[in-house]
Design an enzyme around this catalytic site. Structure first.
Site, PDB file in Angstrom:
ATOM      1  N   ASN A 212       0.849  -1.192   0.000  1.00  0.00           N
ATOM      2  CA  ASN A 212       0.000   0.000   0.000  1.00  0.00           C
ATOM      3  C   ASN A 212       0.887   1.245   0.000  1.00  0.00           C
ATOM      4  O   ASN A 212       1.071   1.906   1.008  1.00  0.00           O
ATOM      5  CB  ASN A 212      -0.938  -0.015   1.210  1.00  0.00           C
ATOM      6  CG  ASN A 212      -1.994   1.062   1.126  1.00  0.00           C
ATOM      7  OD1 ASN A 212      -1.917   2.081   1.802  1.00  0.00           O
ATOM      8  ND2 ASN A 212      -2.973   0.850   0.268  1.00  0.00           N
TER       9      ASN A 212
ATOM     10  N   ARG B 265      -1.190   4.948   1.173  1.00  0.00           N
ATOM     11  CA  ARG B 265      -2.222   5.258   0.178  1.00  0.00           C
ATOM     12  C   ARG B 265      -3.591   5.307   0.827  1.00  0.00           C
ATOM     13  O   ARG B 265      -4.395   6.187   0.523  1.00  0.00           O
ATOM     14  CB  ARG B 265      -2.220   4.253  -0.981  1.00  0.00           C
ATOM     15  CG  ARG B 265      -3.132   4.701  -2.134  1.00  0.00           C
ATOM     16  CD  ARG B 265      -3.184   3.702  -3.288  1.00  0.00           C
ATOM     17  NE  ARG B 265      -3.878   4.255  -4.435  1.00  0.00           N
ATOM     18  CZ  ARG B 265      -5.195   4.230  -4.632  1.00  0.00           C
ATOM     19  NH1 ARG B 265      -5.984   3.693  -3.710  1.00  0.00           N
ATOM     20  NH2 ARG B 265      -5.736   4.752  -5.711  1.00  0.00           N
ATOM     21  N   CYS B 266      -3.866   4.377   1.723  1.00  0.00           N
ATOM     22  CA  CYS B 266      -5.163   4.365   2.401  1.00  0.00           C
ATOM     23  C   CYS B 266      -5.400   5.653   3.190  1.00  0.00           C
ATOM     24  O   CYS B 266      -6.544   6.101   3.304  1.00  0.00           O
ATOM     25  CB  CYS B 266      -5.241   3.180   3.370  1.00  0.00           C
ATOM     26  SG  CYS B 266      -5.361   1.567   2.591  1.00  0.00           S
ATOM     27  N   MET B 267      -4.336   6.238   3.734  1.00  0.00           N
ATOM     28  CA  MET B 267      -4.483   7.403   4.608  1.00  0.00           C
ATOM     29  C   MET B 267      -4.511   8.720   3.840  1.00  0.00           C
ATOM     30  O   MET B 267      -4.467   9.786   4.446  1.00  0.00           O
ATOM     31  CB  MET B 267      -3.333   7.443   5.623  1.00  0.00           C
ATOM     32  CG  MET B 267      -3.361   6.300   6.621  1.00  0.00           C
ATOM     33  SD  MET B 267      -2.156   6.516   7.953  1.00  0.00           S
ATOM     34  CE  MET B 267      -0.598   6.447   7.053  1.00  0.00           C
TER      35      MET B 267
END
Length: 412
Positions: free
Chosen positions: A354, A399-401
């Site tokens: 990620n 990327r998620c954050m």
């Protein structure tokens, strides 16, 4: 759309502006009894999680990225009492509070200053904070009555990638799969509709109503014409087809290919970006565990067909598909943990794939995934490591954050 507030035409163009949420009291409000319902495997230590997130934000700013906080945008729009009341009405209705109970909660909310109200929406509301004049059945009996919260916290909110996905000059505002996250996209909806930064300046590709599940971690912008979308635990094929039809027919959209990639449906691989990211023009990271023993995946390319129908092209080879849709002769695919079955599984659990590209060949990633970090460096990437002891407990990485708002165009 002219004067567009959103411009995201790749995964790798130099990142100019990004949407973040700093983890707050909502993380402290997870308990062992609510972890599963809150979609967590552990309870992060909020003080360290917030410090780690600050380091992440500082790393972004150090490289010229504007960091925009969701909570500040929400506070901004709450200065308008009509917007505030409309949001609270929808927020309470979606939690099944109407009538007298909703009135009592609205009264409580109106005692709070905008900043405190925003913090409370994220942190949740405990039973002892509100006195109901006429309690309903779920306040006095059953499992709901045993819950100390009458409005649950939103501990997943620091994963700003998922409630919406910005692509091209617009975005999808997503129907989240689990109740624990659905209020997050209501926040997105109101910010996009009412904040002067976005209001009237964006295209809406898909809204959050209906029953088609879609989450931003499954939506990847491979180029200004091609999207990859995961068929995952959190995103349905129905939503992918619906979005493809809109993008292929909307005159403001330049997207004409959607690559639907089916991945295992489980918490360790909940979104496509937890197992696959684009980090350069021709370089990608991937967790090999998403493939079968023959190294194959179930992939379908969606294209505009005759008479408004969708044309489906089935594929099984990820690398070959990427070369096909991006018109590349060769690509470099780096396997999480360098493909070692033990290392790959461990680093995948901590989001070793990620990665957030802030420019072609420049990525931000968790420091704990040291084998994957070293592999990326061996392949010529510039890697910026961020702290990860507590943030990673939420099962999401850099990327998620982050939700890119603007990226610079790529050189032809």
């Amino acid at each position: 759309m002219e004067n567009n507030a959103i411009q995201v035409n790749s995964e790798i163009g130099r990142l100019q502006s990004v949407l973040l949420h700093r983890p707050g009291q909502e993380v402290e409000n997870i308990t062992p009894q609510t972890m599963e319902r809150m979609l967590f495997d552990d309870v992060p230590y909020q003080k360290i999680a917030a410090a780690e997130h600050d380091y992440f934000a500082q790393t972004l700013r150090k490289h010229g990225v504007e960091t925009v906080y969701v909570e500040q945008l929400l506070e901004d729009i709450f200065q308008d009492e009509q917007v505030l009341d409309a949001f609270l009405t929808d927020y309470l209705r979606e939690h099944y509070y109407t009538g007298a109970a909703a009135h009592d909660l609205m009264t409580y909310f109106h005692t709070l200053a905008p900043a405190d109200l925003v913090a409370t929406i994220y942190a949740g509301v405990r039973r002892n904070q509100v006195s109901f004049k006429r309690p309903s059945l779920h306040d006095v009996a059953g499992s709901d009555a045993a819950n100390p919260f009458i409005l649950d916290p939103l501990p997943n909110a620091y994963f700003t990638r998922d409630p919406q996905a910005m692509m091209g000059t617009g975005l999808t505002i997503n129907r989240m799969s689990f109740a624990a996250r659905q209020p997050e996209s209501l926040i997105s909806q109101y910010i996009i509709q009412y904040h002067p930064r976005f209001a009237g300046k964006v295209d809406l590709w898909q809204g959050r109503t209906g029953d088609a599940r879609l989450e931003g971690g499954d939506e990847l912008v491979l180029s200004d014409h091609v999207l990859a979308i995961g068929v995952s635990q959190r995103t349905s094929t129905r939503s992918i087809e619906k979005l493809a039809r809109e993008l292929f027919t909307n005159p403001h959209s330049h997207f004409d290919r959607v690559v639907a990639v089916e991945i295992p449906h489980n918490h360790a691989m909940m979104h496509l970006d937890t197992v696959f990211t684009m980090v350069n023009y021709d370089q990608f990271t991937v967790y090999p565990g998403i493939m079968n023993e023959a190294g194959e995946l179930n992939i379908n390319i969606l294209e505009p067909g005759a008479h408004g129908e969708l044309r489906l092209l089935h594929r099984t080879d990820l690398a070959a598909t990427l070369k096909e849709v991006l018109d590349l002769s060769e690509i470099d695919v780096m396997e999480t943990g360098n493909g070692d079955p033990v290392v790959a599984a461990r680093e995948q659990w901590n989001d070793g794939s990620n990665n957030l590209a802030i420019a072609p060949g420049e990525v931000i990633t968790y420091d704990r995934n040291h084998v994957s970090v070293e592999l990326m460096r061996q392949h010529g990437l510039q890697v910026y490591e961020i702290h990860s002891s507590e943030l990673s407990r939420g099962r999401g990485g850099a990327r998620c954050m982050s939700q890119p708002i603007r990226r610079a165009p790529l050189a032809n």
